[in-house]
Scaffold this motif. Sequence first.
Motif, PDB file in Angstrom:
ATOM      1  N   UNK A  30      40.712  29.176   2.855  1.00 48.82           N
ATOM      2  CA  UNK A  30      41.644  29.719   3.872  1.00 48.82           C
ATOM      3  C   UNK A  30      42.114  31.132   3.553  1.00 48.82           C
ATOM      4  N   UNK A  31      42.263  31.460   2.287  1.00 45.43           N
ATOM      5  CA  UNK A  31      42.715  32.804   1.925  1.00 45.43           C
ATOM      6  C   UNK A  31      41.622  33.840   2.158  1.00 45.43           C
ATOM      7  N   UNK A  32      40.363  33.441   2.060  1.00 45.22           N
ATOM      8  CA  UNK A  32      39.248  34.364   2.237  1.00 45.22           C
ATOM      9  C   UNK A  32      38.886  34.585   3.694  1.00 45.22           C
ATOM     10  N   UNK A 157      47.751  31.138   5.973  1.00 44.98           N
ATOM     11  CA  UNK A 157      46.362  31.492   6.255  1.00 44.98           C
ATOM     12  C   UNK A 157      45.665  30.209   6.666  1.00 44.98           C
ATOM     13  N   UNK A 158      45.126  30.194   7.890  1.00 44.07           N
ATOM     14  CA  UNK A 158      44.517  28.994   8.448  1.00 44.07           C
ATOM     15  C   UNK A 158      43.024  29.227   8.638  1.00 44.07           C
ATOM     16  N   UNK A 159      42.208  28.403   7.975  1.00 41.47           N
ATOM     17  CA  UNK A 159      40.754  28.483   8.107  1.00 41.47           C
ATOM     18  C   UNK A 159      40.325  27.817   9.412  1.00 41.47           C
ATOM     19  N   UNK A 165      46.723  27.460   3.709  1.00 41.22           N
ATOM     20  CA  UNK A 165      47.355  27.848   2.453  1.00 41.22           C
ATOM     21  C   UNK A 165      48.565  28.715   2.765  1.00 41.22           C
ATOM     22  N   UNK A 166      49.586  28.570   1.950  1.00 41.75           N
ATOM     23  CA  UNK A 166      50.812  29.344   2.064  1.00 41.75           C
ATOM     24  C   UNK A 166      50.619  30.661   1.323  1.00 41.75           C
ATOM     25  N   UNK A 167      50.773  31.778   2.047  1.00 43.04           N
ATOM     26  CA  UNK A 167      50.592  33.091   1.433  1.00 43.04           C
ATOM     27  C   UNK A 167      51.906  33.676   0.964  1.00 43.04           C
ATOM     28  N   UNK A 168      52.977  33.526   1.769  1.00 40.13           N
ATOM     29  CA  UNK A 168      54.251  34.160   1.425  1.00 40.13           C
ATOM     30  C   UNK A 168      55.359  33.520   2.245  1.00 40.13           C
ATOM     31  N   UNK A 169      56.584  33.676   1.764  1.00 42.69           N
ATOM     32  CA  UNK A 169      57.778  33.261   2.496  1.00 42.69           C
ATOM     33  C   UNK A 169      58.721  34.449   2.518  1.00 42.69           C
ATOM     34  N   UNK A 170      59.212  34.791   3.726  1.00 38.38           N
ATOM     35  CA  UNK A 170      60.093  35.941   3.874  1.00 38.38           C
ATOM     36  C   UNK A 170      61.299  35.549   4.715  1.00 38.38           C
TER      37      UNK A 170
END
Length: 173
Positions: A30-32, A157-159, A165-170
């Motif tokens: 998912x990150x890629x 990030x959604x494949x 996958x969780x990339x960040x929380x803001x």
Amino acid sequence: MKRGVTFALGAAIAMQFLLLVGMYVQAQIPLWNGEPIRVKTIPVDPRSLFRGNYARLNYDFSRVKASDLTGSKRLREGEVVYVSLKKSTTGLYVYSAASLKKPTEGVFLKGRIASGNRWRNEQAYRIKYGIEAYFAPKEKALQLERELRDSGIAELMVAPSGQVRLRNVVGHD
């Protein structure tokens, strides 16, 4: 005889290494090649002495009404479900629908039934996606605790397969 044992041991070690590499690649897909989306999140627990500095996150789509999935059929823990999301007027993605079958289009998350219980006077299922915890260095975890008292934004990030996958929380924009 000794050569056969050495070969078998080498093959076993190689298989374990390949299995670990495969698990890593599966988690990184998912990150890629995933599509970035933003969803509202509600932090539940900012720290743990045993697990380190993390925020446990909850999402509006973490609970799904049983009627949205099955009607009267009772689902078992661990069953795969797909939750479709749609982009709202605020730019955040929100719950749209849930299904036991993989959607053919749109943004959707692949999750698993964690439990079934009563919620707001009707049967509901709690769904886990693997994005329920966000680990951060101590300073960032403390900052998130202050900023996210009521809610925040999770960057996911959604494949295409629904893996997420969780990339960040803001904090709120």
